[in-house]
Design a protein around this motif. Structure first.
Motif, mmCIF file in Angstrom:
data_model
loop_
_atom_site.group_PDB
_atom_site.id
_atom_site.type_symbol
_atom_site.label_atom_id
_atom_site.label_comp_id
_atom_site.label_asym_id
_atom_site.label_seq_id
_atom_site.Cartn_x
_atom_site.Cartn_y
_atom_site.Cartn_z
ATOM 1 N N VAL A 65 18.139 76.374 50.928
ATOM 2 C CA VAL A 65 17.293 76.483 49.741
ATOM 3 C C VAL A 65 18.183 76.769 48.536
ATOM 4 O O VAL A 65 19.020 77.663 48.584
ATOM 5 C CB VAL A 65 16.257 77.606 49.905
ATOM 6 N N THR A 66 18.001 76.001 47.463
ATOM 7 C CA THR A 66 18.879 76.135 46.298
ATOM 8 C C THR A 66 18.173 76.853 45.155
ATOM 9 O O THR A 66 17.158 76.392 44.651
ATOM 10 C CB THR A 66 19.336 74.748 45.807
ATOM 11 N N PRO A 67 18.685 78.021 44.767
ATOM 12 C CA PRO A 67 18.134 78.705 43.587
ATOM 13 C C PRO A 67 18.704 78.088 42.312
ATOM 14 O O PRO A 67 19.688 77.345 42.382
ATOM 15 C CB PRO A 67 18.637 80.145 43.775
ATOM 16 N N PRO A 68 18.075 78.390 41.159
ATOM 17 C CA PRO A 68 16.881 79.220 40.981
ATOM 18 C C PRO A 68 15.619 78.485 41.404
ATOM 19 O O PRO A 68 15.652 77.299 41.733
ATOM 20 C CB PRO A 68 16.903 79.515 39.486
ATOM 21 N N PHE A 69 14.498 79.198 41.344
ATOM 22 C CA PHE A 69 13.236 78.675 41.830
ATOM 23 C C PHE A 69 12.254 78.470 40.678
ATOM 24 O O PHE A 69 12.274 79.203 39.695
ATOM 25 C CB PHE A 69 12.634 79.626 42.863
ATOM 26 N N ALA A 70 11.391 77.502 40.834
ATOM 27 C CA ALA A 70 10.453 77.158 39.759
ATOM 28 C C ALA A 70 9.349 78.183 39.596
ATOM 29 O O ALA A 70 8.630 78.187 38.593
ATOM 30 C CB ALA A 70 9.842 75.788 40.027
ATOM 31 N N GLY A 71 9.173 79.055 40.580
ATOM 32 C CA GLY A 71 8.115 80.054 40.505
ATOM 33 C C GLY A 71 8.517 81.342 41.196
ATOM 34 O O GLY A 71 9.663 81.522 41.627
ATOM 35 N N GLN A 72 7.542 82.236 41.319
ATOM 36 C CA GLN A 72 7.743 83.522 41.993
ATOM 37 C C GLN A 72 7.415 83.369 43.476
ATOM 38 O O GLN A 72 6.282 83.037 43.828
ATOM 39 C CB GLN A 72 6.831 84.580 41.369
ATOM 40 N N PRO A 73 8.396 83.588 44.358
ATOM 41 C CA PRO A 73 8.105 83.445 45.789
ATOM 42 C C PRO A 73 7.162 84.540 46.289
ATOM 43 O O PRO A 73 7.218 85.678 45.839
ATOM 44 C CB PRO A 73 9.480 83.560 46.443
ATOM 45 N N VAL A 74 6.281 84.149 47.198
ATOM 46 C CA VAL A 74 5.405 85.116 47.872
ATOM 47 C C VAL A 74 6.185 85.593 49.087
ATOM 48 O O VAL A 74 6.160 84.975 50.140
ATOM 49 C CB VAL A 74 4.069 84.466 48.287
ATOM 50 N N GLN A 75 6.894 86.685 48.936
ATOM 51 C CA GLN A 75 7.867 87.064 49.965
ATOM 52 C C GLN A 75 8.082 88.560 50.013
ATOM 53 O O GLN A 75 7.520 89.310 49.243
ATOM 54 C CB GLN A 75 9.206 86.372 49.675
ATOM 55 N N GLY A 76 8.937 88.943 50.958
ATOM 56 C CA GLY A 76 9.394 90.316 51.020
ATOM 57 C C GLY A 76 8.312 91.331 51.300
ATOM 58 O O GLY A 76 8.267 92.382 50.672
ATOM 59 N N PHE A 77 7.415 91.068 52.252
ATOM 60 C CA PHE A 77 6.303 91.982 52.504
ATOM 61 C C PHE A 77 6.834 93.313 53.053
ATOM 62 O O PHE A 77 7.288 93.401 54.191
ATOM 63 C CB PHE A 77 5.307 91.374 53.470
ATOM 64 N N SER A 78 6.754 94.345 52.227
ATOM 65 C CA SER A 78 7.341 95.631 52.594
ATOM 66 C C SER A 78 6.303 96.734 52.734
ATOM 67 O O SER A 78 6.653 97.888 52.965
ATOM 68 C CB SER A 78 8.388 96.046 51.547
ATOM 69 N N GLY A 79 5.035 96.410 52.594
ATOM 70 C CA GLY A 79 3.975 97.383 52.776
ATOM 71 C C GLY A 79 2.653 96.659 52.926
ATOM 72 O O GLY A 79 2.471 95.552 52.407
ATOM 73 N N ILE A 80 1.705 97.279 53.632
ATOM 74 C CA ILE A 80 0.433 96.620 53.912
ATOM 75 C C ILE A 80 -0.714 97.613 53.840
ATOM 76 O O ILE A 80 -0.567 98.785 54.232
ATOM 77 C CB ILE A 80 0.466 95.922 55.293
ATOM 78 N N VAL A 81 -1.851 97.159 53.320
ATOM 79 C CA VAL A 81 -3.091 97.931 53.280
ATOM 80 C C VAL A 81 -4.201 97.053 53.843
ATOM 81 O O VAL A 81 -4.395 95.921 53.390
ATOM 82 C CB VAL A 81 -3.448 98.355 51.846
ATOM 83 N N ARG A 82 -4.915 97.576 54.822
ATOM 84 C CA ARG A 82 -6.017 96.820 55.415
ATOM 85 C C ARG A 82 -7.264 96.957 54.566
ATOM 86 O O ARG A 82 -7.626 98.057 54.131
ATOM 87 C CB ARG A 82 -6.305 97.345 56.824
ATOM 88 N N ARG A 83 -7.901 95.838 54.300
ATOM 89 C CA ARG A 83 -9.205 95.852 53.667
ATOM 90 C C ARG A 83 -10.251 95.698 54.786
ATOM 91 O O ARG A 83 -9.910 95.704 55.957
ATOM 92 C CB ARG A 83 -9.281 94.750 52.618
#
Length: 397
Positions: A65-83
């Motif tokens: 994958v070649t940076p930079p990126f055209a948008g904000q990646p949906v990544q790096g999930f470091s915390g979770i809250v259940r609904r």
């Protein structure tokens, strides 16, 4: 590491010698967990209509994958809250792994919904984290006061009864309080006596915590009155591999005088997340820093504040080895053994008394624990324990 207790019978001794080095009576009391659900969000998923990012990563390909990126990646999930509608709030971390390279990564909470039938994770929206009232007392990266990965390294999240969010940061370390739309409600709360190298108030002083080693995990008390933030790194002067867990009183907006120690199996390990099971017990992810075939330790422990063995640390019982999960139906691939071999596994949530949800932080675009040379997806799995946790019912509120 805890010492192995060797029993006197020859048969038991043989079993002890065959066990892994980290084994300990009581630690494996839950046996082998079973995979019950698998879903994935492709690594190359971006927030629709979002700003470019990754401009400070250079232009050389990373895992194809070649940076930079055209948008904000949906990544790096470091915390979770259940609904309570089948969806989850998941927190992206500081972006690209450091303060210096993440100034164009917008801190964000995403709303996701796993579909274990289609094995897909759907992104339903989310909100950026902002400081419109100017509560952060030090300069921010952006004049519009949207928070970036150069301002904070957010790694843990809980939602309180009023619907607001408390988020743990690693740069300060700080506790951050946001409303339902991601707007900061209070000034960042520093941790008395502890500062990381990125702390804006260091003023030439010496940090006593490693870089980005602040609040990696944070649990909400089952009665909703307190938070239990857990450092990822060892404070200078503390024994190697010992991590401090603090108690924060939400009504007083202040730390109490209570503190505990979580002891890593090895000082090279790290924790990934923490969640309360009842008033005394917590689930804590512990991991090594390896990935793929090299990964050796990706565990979920049940940790007890009561320290019944009186060794000065939380008592630990292994409830799931994420590198040895039974997968008889082949939900995660071929039937047999399923491995969750990611460098960073930073999300655990209790779905019912015997079922846990677990997610990886894919460190986009850097980690490639699933397939060498390919950036990791954000995987969402569910695992069933061999017996119940006997969790406090308020865990599900």
């Amino acid at each position: 590491m805890r010492r192995i207790t060797i029993l006197m019978s020859a048969a038991t001794m043989a079993l002890s010698l065959a066990a892994p080095a980290a084994a300990d009576p009581g630690r494996s009391a839950y046996g082998r967990a079973t995979l019950t659900g698998f879903a994935a969000l492709p690594a190359l998923t971006f927030v629709p209509g979002s700003e470019p990012s990754g401009s400070l990563l250079g232009t050389a390909p990373v895992n194809g994958v070649t940076p930079p990126f055209a948008g904000q990646p949906v990544q790096g999930f470091s915390g979770i809250v259940r609904r309570h509608d089948g969806t989850f709030d998941v927190l992206s971390d500081n972006g690209y792994g450091g303060k210096a390279n993440s100034s164009d990564f917008l801190l964000r909470v995403h709303r996701v919904k796993p579909d274990f039938r289609t094995k897909e994770v759907k992104v339903l929206g989310g909100f950026d984290l902002t400081d419109p009232r100017g509560l952060v007392p030090f300069p921010l990266t952006r004049q519009d006061r949207k928070l970036t990965g150069s301002d904070f390294d957010v790694e843990s999240i809980v939602r309180t009864a009023d619907g607001t969010y408390w988020i743990g940061d690693e740069f300060g370390p700080f506790l951050l309080h946001f409303d339902r739309r991601g707007r900061l409600m209070d000034a960042p709360v520093p941790l008395p006596g502890v500062k990381a190298p990125e702390n804006p108030d260091l003023n030439g002083g010496q940090p006593n915590l490693g870089g980005s080693k602040g609040f990696e995990g944070m649990a909400r008390a089952v009665d909703g009155r307190r938070l239990y933030p857990l450092l990822e790194g060892t404070v200078s002067g503390d024994p190697a591999g010992s991590l401090r867990m603090y108690e924060f009183d939400l009504s007083k907006r202040a730390y109490t005088d209570r503190r505990w120690t979580y002891r890593l199996d090895d000082p090279s390990h790290a924790i990934g997340d923490a969640i309360a099971v009842d008033a005394n017990r917590f689930l804590i992810i512990e991991r090594d820093n390896l990935q793929g075939d090299a990964a050796k330790v990706k565990r979920i422990y049940l940790a007890d504040l009561r320290d019944r063995d009186r060794d000065g640390a939380l008592d630990k019982t292994l409830v799931a080895d994420l590198l040895d999960v039974a997968d008889p139906r082949g939900l995660g691939g071929a039937p047999g053994t399923f491995r969750f071999p990611f460098q960073t596994i930073e999300d655990v949530v209790i779905l019912d008394d015997r079922t846990l949800g677990v997610l990886d932080d894919n460190n986009f675009p850097f980690s490639n624990g699933r397939t060498p040379g390919k950036p990791d997806d954000n995987e969402f799995i569910t695992v069933r324990l061999t017996r119940g946790l006997k969790a406090d019912p308020r865990v599900y509120l």
